[in-house]
Design a protein around this motif. Sequence first.
Motif, PDB file in Angstrom:
ATOM      1  N   VAL A  36     -36.354 -75.451  25.854  1.00 41.13           N
ATOM      2  CA  VAL A  36     -36.829 -74.552  26.647  1.00 41.13           C
ATOM      3  C   VAL A  36     -36.345 -73.035  26.828  1.00 41.13           C
ATOM      4  N   ALA A  37     -37.374 -72.261  27.077  1.00 43.31           N
ATOM      5  CA  ALA A  37     -36.910 -70.852  27.261  1.00 43.31           C
ATOM      6  C   ALA A  37     -37.534 -70.440  28.652  1.00 43.31           C
ATOM      7  N   ALA A  38     -36.654 -69.531  29.243  1.00 43.88           N
ATOM      8  CA  ALA A  38     -37.046 -69.174  30.634  1.00 43.88           C
ATOM      9  C   ALA A  38     -36.507 -67.794  30.937  1.00 43.88           C
ATOM     10  N   VAL A  39     -37.176 -67.005  32.034  1.00 39.68           N
ATOM     11  CA  VAL A  39     -36.730 -65.673  32.350  1.00 39.68           C
ATOM     12  C   VAL A  39     -36.200 -65.616  33.653  1.00 39.68           C
ATOM     13  N   ALA A  40     -35.197 -64.893  34.002  1.00 42.29           N
ATOM     14  CA  ALA A  40     -34.590 -64.586  35.370  1.00 42.29           C
ATOM     15  C   ALA A  40     -34.960 -63.246  35.602  1.00 42.29           C
ATOM     16  N   LEU A  41     -35.870 -63.170  36.336  1.00 40.71           N
ATOM     17  CA  LEU A  41     -36.220 -61.860  37.140  1.00 40.71           C
ATOM     18  C   LEU A  41     -35.652 -61.809  38.334  1.00 40.71           C
ATOM     19  N   ILE A  42     -34.663 -60.582  38.457  1.00 37.71           N
ATOM     20  CA  ILE A  42     -33.715 -60.669  39.448  1.00 37.71           C
ATOM     21  C   ILE A  42     -34.071 -59.131  40.130  1.00 37.71           C
ATOM     22  N   ARG A  43     -34.242 -59.605  41.673  1.00 34.22           N
ATOM     23  CA  ARG A  43     -34.703 -58.320  42.461  1.00 34.22           C
ATOM     24  C   ARG A  43     -33.992 -58.641  43.836  1.00 34.22           C
ATOM     25  N   ASP A  44     -33.238 -57.744  44.261  1.00 31.88           N
ATOM     26  CA  ASP A  44     -32.585 -57.460  45.620  1.00 31.88           C
ATOM     27  C   ASP A  44     -31.565 -58.747  45.582  1.00 31.88           C
ATOM     28  N   ARG A  45     -30.838 -59.043  44.592  1.00 31.98           N
ATOM     29  CA  ARG A  45     -29.985 -59.957  44.421  1.00 31.98           C
ATOM     30  C   ARG A  45     -30.832 -61.425  44.713  1.00 31.98           C
ATOM     31  N   ARG A  46     -31.900 -61.787  44.257  1.00 34.22           N
ATOM     32  CA  ARG A  46     -32.468 -62.971  44.276  1.00 34.22           C
ATOM     33  C   ARG A  46     -33.249 -63.042  42.967  1.00 34.22           C
ATOM     34  N   VAL A  47     -33.623 -64.230  42.312  1.00 36.77           N
ATOM     35  CA  VAL A  47     -33.988 -64.513  41.165  1.00 36.77           C
ATOM     36  C   VAL A  47     -35.350 -65.414  41.434  1.00 36.77           C
ATOM     37  N   LEU A  48     -36.585 -65.086  40.597  1.00 32.70           N
ATOM     38  CA  LEU A  48     -37.854 -65.594  40.725  1.00 32.70           C
ATOM     39  C   LEU A  48     -37.725 -66.924  40.362  1.00 32.70           C
ATOM     40  N   MET A  49     -38.259 -67.814  41.357  1.00 35.42           N
ATOM     41  CA  MET A  49     -38.454 -69.230  40.864  1.00 35.42           C
ATOM     42  C   MET A  49     -39.857 -69.722  41.205  1.00 35.42           C
ATOM     43  N   VAL A  50     -40.191 -70.786  40.697  1.00 38.00           N
ATOM     44  CA  VAL A  50     -41.524 -71.139  40.898  1.00 38.00           C
ATOM     45  C   VAL A  50     -41.718 -72.738  41.252  1.00 38.00           C
ATOM     46  N   THR A  51     -42.733 -73.138  42.026  1.00 38.54           N
ATOM     47  CA  THR A  51     -42.940 -74.659  42.127  1.00 38.54           C
ATOM     48  C   THR A  51     -44.481 -74.870  41.547  1.00 38.54           C
ATOM     49  N   ALA A  52     -44.368 -75.766  40.313  1.00 43.08           N
ATOM     50  CA  ALA A  52     -45.546 -76.128  39.481  1.00 43.08           C
ATOM     51  C   ALA A  52     -46.438 -76.873  40.191  1.00 43.08           C
ATOM     52  N   ARG A  53     -47.639 -76.912  40.043  1.00 43.97           N
ATOM     53  CA  ARG A  53     -48.675 -77.590  40.889  1.00 43.97           C
ATOM     54  C   ARG A  53     -48.304 -79.103  40.806  1.00 43.97           C
ATOM     55  N   GLY A  54     -48.148 -79.808  41.828  1.00 43.25           N
ATOM     56  CA  GLY A  54     -48.100 -81.251  42.020  1.00 43.25           C
ATOM     57  C   GLY A  54     -46.597 -81.620  41.742  1.00 43.25           C
ATOM     58  N   ARG A  55     -45.507 -80.461  42.121  1.00 34.77           N
ATOM     59  CA  ARG A  55     -44.160 -80.738  42.075  1.00 34.77           C
ATOM     60  C   ARG A  55     -43.646 -80.280  43.386  1.00 34.77           C
ATOM     61  N   ASP A  56     -42.463 -80.732  43.518  1.00 36.35           N
ATOM     62  CA  ASP A  56     -41.865 -80.120  44.781  1.00 36.35           C
ATOM     63  C   ASP A  56     -40.421 -79.734  44.551  1.00 36.35           C
ATOM     64  N   VAL A  57     -40.150 -79.276  43.347  1.00 37.65           N
ATOM     65  CA  VAL A  57     -38.839 -78.801  42.926  1.00 37.65           C
ATOM     66  C   VAL A  57     -39.079 -77.063  42.666  1.00 37.65           C
ATOM     67  N   TRP A  58     -37.984 -76.304  42.681  1.00 34.91           N
ATOM     68  CA  TRP A  58     -38.311 -74.878  42.182  1.00 34.91           C
ATOM     69  C   TRP A  58     -37.879 -74.939  40.760  1.00 34.91           C
ATOM     70  N   PHE A  59     -38.317 -74.333  40.014  1.00 36.95           N
ATOM     71  CA  PHE A  59     -37.783 -74.184  38.589  1.00 36.95           C
ATOM     72  C   PHE A  59     -38.029 -72.623  38.230  1.00 36.95           C
ATOM     73  N   MET A  60     -37.288 -72.156  36.977  1.00 38.85           N
ATOM     74  CA  MET A  60     -37.420 -71.105  36.474  1.00 38.85           C
ATOM     75  C   MET A  60     -38.608 -70.878  35.751  1.00 38.85           C
ATOM     76  N   PRO A  61     -39.172 -69.831  35.708  1.00 38.68           N
ATOM     77  CA  PRO A  61     -40.561 -69.489  34.993  1.00 38.68           C
ATOM     78  C   PRO A  61     -40.217 -69.678  33.560  1.00 38.68           C
ATOM     79  N   GLY A  62     -40.635 -70.525  32.826  1.00 43.08           N
ATOM     80  CA  GLY A  62     -40.440 -70.876  31.708  1.00 43.08           C
ATOM     81  C   GLY A  62     -41.279 -72.271  31.283  1.00 43.08           C
TER      82      GLY A  62
END
Length: 162
Positions: A36-62
């Motif tokens: 797997v490859a993922a991106v860490a987009l960091i702004r204001d000391r926070r990193v972007l994460m996503v919830t995929a459709r039908g899932r309940d956990v947070w993942f890195m975009p990737g």
Amino acid sequence: MSDAPTPDLGGVAGSVAGARGDDVVSVHAGHADILVAAVALIRDRRVLMVTARGRDVWFMPGGKIDSGESEADAAAREAWEEVTLRLDPAALEPLFTVLIQAHGEPEGRLVRMVVFAAETAEEPTASAEVSALHWATSADAHRCPPAGVEVLHLLHAAGRID
């Protein structure tokens, strides 16, 4: 693999390597690693994460690396597919690779996730694959599968996120 010792992962089993692209795919408990490859987009000391459709956990975009695709190309493609960010693969900064039990997979099936730092002035937006965007800190680790927990820990240890 890096010569640096593996940091304390707060009880999460895993390993860390440099994101050089020359690591050998390994087999654990009869299962090939999920690459797997993922991106860490960091702004204001926070990193972007996503919830995929039908899932309940947070993942890195990737996502999974396609055959013949470089790790950076996969990270840029997945950023477009998941959060509509156009990233130049050559501008992505390799941060680290995590190797840990894959979420939702049989025991011994590991995910090998190469994480790249990304910078862009564009605003991410959720694609059809993603139900929500989240700006995460290390305090959000309980919302993540093992790979996400490790990424948050490593970004926090490096002083990149709160």
